[in-house]
Write a protein that holds these residues in place. Structure first.
Motif, short mmCIF file in Angstrom:
data_model
loop_
_atom_site.label_atom_id
_atom_site.label_comp_id
_atom_site.label_asym_id
_atom_site.label_seq_id
_atom_site.Cartn_x
_atom_site.Cartn_y
_atom_site.Cartn_z
N SER A 152 -37.97 30.54 -7.89
CA SER A 152 -37.46 29.50 -6.99
C SER A 152 -38.01 28.14 -7.37
O SER A 152 -37.28 27.13 -7.35
N ASP A 165 -36.12 26.93 -10.40
CA ASP A 165 -34.80 26.41 -10.04
C ASP A 165 -34.91 25.06 -9.33
O ASP A 165 -34.08 24.16 -9.54
N MET A 211 -27.58 28.61 -8.01
CA MET A 211 -28.87 28.80 -8.69
C MET A 211 -29.22 30.29 -8.71
O MET A 211 -28.92 31.03 -7.76
N SER A 212 -29.87 30.72 -9.78
CA SER A 212 -30.18 32.14 -9.97
C SER A 212 -31.01 32.71 -8.83
O SER A 212 -30.74 33.80 -8.32
N SER A 213 -32.04 31.98 -8.40
CA SER A 213 -32.92 32.49 -7.35
C SER A 213 -32.19 32.62 -6.02
O SER A 213 -32.48 33.52 -5.22
N ARG A 273 -35.51 22.48 -11.90
CA ARG A 273 -34.31 22.24 -12.70
C ARG A 273 -33.30 21.37 -11.94
O ARG A 273 -32.76 20.40 -12.48
#
Length: 915
Positions: free
Chosen positions: A713, A716, A54-56, A719
């Protein structure tokens, strides 16, 4: 022909009952002694368990690498203010008292951190990794002493006549600590002597009282890494308004980390000390409140801890009340209670031990974690399901004891219910076990944890419970006696209960008769009534919130502080979104800074962006178009901050790997950081930056883009949990359906059973949304985001227990009776006991709502209820939904929908066979 396994198992358990009892005694004592306490191995925090891709999460790892030790992951915001009027000069006394204590606490934890980095003595500049923390220690001590002097100047004529201590009326401990620090860093002897003399003058016994810095108990404060306050020359203006002043504690812990419980409790204790010592110096009405992401997260965990305590005791009380109503026999109450008590102790200890082995690597490949809130699911499901298993067994024993001697009756009862018990438990275990496929850590681990505990509960009820019943003999039914002609024990389901007007054998016989006479009418009417709330639940399934603060009641300190904060400041500035762009190659610093500034100017054009902090404008005070002349407003502060090393270190990494390649921007986005609308604004920011990185010819072409902060966050988390929810729901349905087919071996019937429990789920969800929408009124922002998935998994898995027990009994009766007689007999014989089991399970789930009503109830009777009114809405909502769902399954699905369908199928089969 070999005997079935259930017969051999029952024969072994009932013949060797003394060994069974001894084995459980040894196992219980041993595992309880060797297992760690739940709180010692429990994890928490939602963001910690997001998938690594995840990006965060990637942004957080990058932050740790590029800015080691300087990453603030949550905050505690202290607000000193008044609701309707401006602060007065007298109010400063309370503020100065607060700050002098806070800065000293920061100096203590910074010093301990320097020691952890290996510092023993020597100049700061030669301290290596400990140097920043030593410098922060010295600066914080200087601030604490300066604030202490200002504080004392204000109260010098009103000092209370009490015995001085380390911090009252003067911060003697700050002088003592600074003297000790100056000794270590080899500062001037005059400065050292000055501080020691000042400390001894203020508190002559300080050498005997003050603990060495490395021996002080500062565990609750270990996550504190910095402090910003309204008193700061550079940034103080951003933390001050006419009605309020702010002090912001920067923490290294995630907002929902378990350690934040101790942190906010310690901060609250410090606030109480300040109020107790200084509040009388000013006028009434001054508020000193606490909020911020860490405060909200910490109070949420405290509320969860209280909910667990309430749930455990209320569950036990409800089970005792129901068992007393069902049996009215002391020993029959004691047997299930002892069995479930052993099951709870053994299962929780086993899971804790397995988790410890997983963490320590004792068992290679073992991957298991427990969470603070996992325990509440273990308790309610184990209490409910375990008691149900015992009730099933005792009900069957009651039937068998009329026909055979006690040892034979115990064997036959256990043999007769073993298949149903294992089948119903297996549906629950397999259903909950499907959470293992989740990507989100809390889902991934919680299902298997509950499944393990349920298996222990099943083993207990199939060994310990029959062994206890075998040992106690027929006296277990005292004061009732077993008569050869008919049972006399009063149960939900016997004739005595029927004659008294309650649900009994006669009542269930009448229900069975009516259903078998008009099954089509009963089925259509039953499905229609559930369809209405079911459709609403289906359409409103996404009516959830990820707002952590909304889970707390309005009485929570952090929510009170948040309301005071929002009246005076823009909340977004305390929850900045950190944007990190890593370029493929380095760029000369001046050119790099100009490119960052140009990018910042473009970000200002995005919807919802109110400020962009960068190395050229560290406070985000100067958006494009604002004048920056020499004599223009706060321009001097901007120029000063630009050249401070702390500002440069904040925006540029010292790590050679990222030197002049990594650009850091703090973007302030308007709105609540937990709100979906704010998440959409942050998504637009992410899309904009990624567009720059993908744009050919752009100065940022080829850059990697990362967003860190609360809102990224949360996005994410939303998602991944939505994705998990879709996969898990499908997996649970398939898995439970497969188990039903293996047990029942009627595919059409299994499909119908799955369909009824899905209808029950959506109807329960719809009714729950309607209930809390009405209860909360304008404060309703949606159900807790975890509720739909946990409700689905638990209802689909647990909800089949009673269906399995009823259907397996129907199939058993069909071996000697026709389909109609078998159905009527099965419904009549199982109706009372399944109802009792459903009431037990529903009661244990409803006990999760205790934090919403028990404190008020306790207060009415003179208890200390007001202290515990935090209340965690998510647990209350889930407990209500699960309890309601079980009641619908017990009194509606199993009572009407399942028997009417079986009757309808039986009628059709009978007509076809008669042709």
């Amino acid at each position: 022909m070999p005997r079935p396994f259930s017969h051999r198992w029952a024969d072994t358990v009932t013949r060797r009952w003394p060994w069974v009892l001894a084995a459980w005694l040894v196992v219980t004592i041993t595992i309880r002694m060797v297992a760690p306490a739940w709180k010692d191995i429990a994890y928490d925090g939602d963001f910690e368990y997001l998938p690594a891709d995840m990006s965060s999460v990637a942004a957080g790892q990058l932050m740790e690498e590029a800015f080691p030790g300087l990453r603030s992951r949550s905050q505690v915001v202290l607000i000193l203010g008044r609701q309707q009027q401006s602060l007065t000069k007298r109010d400063d006394v309370v503020g100065l008292d607060l700050l002098r204590r806070l800065y000293h606490r920061l100096s203590e934890v910074s010093w301990q951190r320097a020691i952890e980095y290996g510092y023993q003595s020597g100049p700061i500049e030669k301290a290596g990794k400990a140097a920043p923390w030593l410098q922060l220690t010295k600066d914080s001590l200087d601030r604490a002493i300066a604030l202490d002097e200002r504080f004392y100047e204000r109260i010098v004529n009103e000092v209370p006549e009490i015995e001085p201590n380390l911090r009252e009326p003067r911060m003697a401990i700050a002088h003592w600590d600074r003297g000790k620090l100056l000794e270590l860093i080899s500062d001037s002897e005059e400065a050292v002597e000055f501080d020691f003399l000042a400390a001894l003058t203020l508190l002559p016994d300080i050498p005997l009282i003050a603990e060495p810095i490395d021996q002080r108990e500062l565990e609750p404060w270990q996550s504190l890494i910095d402090l910003m306050s309204w008193d700061d020359t550079m940034i103080g203006a951003r933390l001050s308004s006419d009605n309020a002043r702010l002090a912001v504690l920067q923490l290294s812990s995630e907002l929902a980390a378990t350690g934040n419980i101790a942190t906010i409790e310690s901060v609250q204790q410090l606030i109480d000390e300040v109020v107790a010592y200084s509040a009388h110096y000013t006028d009434p009405g001054l508020k000193l409140a606490m909020t911020g992401s860490a405060a909200i997260g910490g109070e949420t965990l405290i509320a969860a801890r209280d909910a667990i305590r309430y749930t455990e005791w209320i569950s036990l009380a409800m089970i005792l009340v129901i068992l007393a109503g069902v049996y009215r026999a002391p020993l029959l109450i004691a047997v299930p209670v002892v069995s479930i008590g052993v099951a709870v102790v053994v299962s929780i200890s086993l899971v804790a031990l397995l988790t410890r082995w997983s963490i320590d690597g004792t068992v290679p490949g073992l991957d298991l974690r427990v969470f603070t809130t996992s325990r509440i699911f273990v308790v309610v499901i184990l209490f409910g399901a375990g008691t149900d298993y015992c009730l099933f067994l005792i009900s069957r024993l009651r039937e068998e004891a009329i026909k055979a001697p006690w040892p034979v009756a115990c064997r036959n009862a256990l043999s007769g219910v073993s298949g149903a018990l294992m089948g119903s438990a297996l549906t629950t275990v397999v259903g909950l076990g499907m959470l293992w496929i989740a990507s989100f850590g809390k889902f991934h681990y919680t299902g298997p944890i509950i499944a393990i505990c349920l298996l222990v509960g099943l083993l207990t009820c199939m060994t310990l419970t029959p062994a206890l019943l075998r040992a106690l003999g027929p006296r277990v039914f005292w004061p009732a006696k077993i008569q050869p002609a008919a049972p006399t024990l009063t149960l939900l389901g016997d004739s005595a209960a029927s004659r008294s007007g309650t649900m009994g054998g006669g009542a269930w016989g009448w229900i069975a008769l009516m259903l078998t006479r008009r099954p089509a009418v009963a089925l259509l009417l039953g499905l229609s009534l559930l369809a209405m709330p079911g459709i609403y639940g289906l359409m409103s399934e996404d009516s959830v919130t990820y707002d952590l603060s909304s889970q707390l009641s309005h009485n929570a300190s952090s929510r009170k502080g948040l309301r005071l904060l929002s009246k005076n400041f823009e909340i977004g500035q305390f929850n900045a979104v950190t944007a990190l762009l890593v370029r493929p190659t380095a760029t000369p610093r001046e050119e790099f800074e100009q490119q960052i500034k140009d990018l910042s100017d473009e970000i200002y054009t995005l919807e919802g962006v109110t400020a962009v902090r960068n190395s050229s404008d560290p406070l985000g005070d100067f958006p494009p178009g604002r004048k920056t002349g020499l004599f223009q407003g706060d321009a001097w502060r901007r120029r000063a901050l630009q050249h401070l090393s702390v500002a440069q270190d904040y925006f540029f990494s010292d790590n050679p790997k990222f030197k002049d390649r990594l650009a850091r921007l703090d973007v302030i986005v308007e709105g609540d950081p937990f709100a979906i609308t704010t998440g959409q604004l942050v998504t637009q920011l992410d899309d904009f930056l990624r567009g720059k990185a993908d744009q050919g010819g752009s100065k940022w072409e080829g850059s990697n883009v990362y967003l860190a902060g609360t809102t990224p966050s949360i996005s994410d988390l939303r998602r991944v949990t939505l994705s998990d929810g879709r996969r898990i729901k499908l997996a649970v349905v398939v898995a439970v359906f497969a188990v039903l087919v293996i047990i029942i071996r009627r595919v059409g019937l299994c499909i119908y059973l799955i369909a009824t429990v899905l209808l029950s789920y959506y109807a329960t969800l719809g009714l729950t949304i309607l209930f809390f929408r009405e209860s909360y009124g304008a404060d309703f922002v949606g159900l807790d985001w975890k509720l739909p998935l946990f409700l689905f998994v638990i209802l689909v898995a647990v909800g089949q227990d009673y269906n399995v027990y009823l259907v397996t009994r129907i199939l058993e009766e069909q071996q000697s009776l026709g389909w109609l007689a078998a159905l009527r007999r099965a419904v009549s014989r199982t109706g009372g006991i399944i109802t009792a089991c459903g009431l037990v399970m529903a009661a244990t789930f409803f006990s999760m709502t205790a934090s919403a009503w028990f404190p008020m109830l306790a207060e009415l009777f003179g208890g200390k209820g007001a202290e515990s009114r935090l209340g965690l809405r998510g647990i209350v909502e889930l407990g209500f939904a699960l309890g309601l769902g079980v009641l619908i399954d017990t009194f509606y699905v199993r009572t009407i929908l399942v028997p009417s369908f079986v009757a309808l199928v039986g009628q059709r089969s009978a007509k076809e066979n008669s042709r």
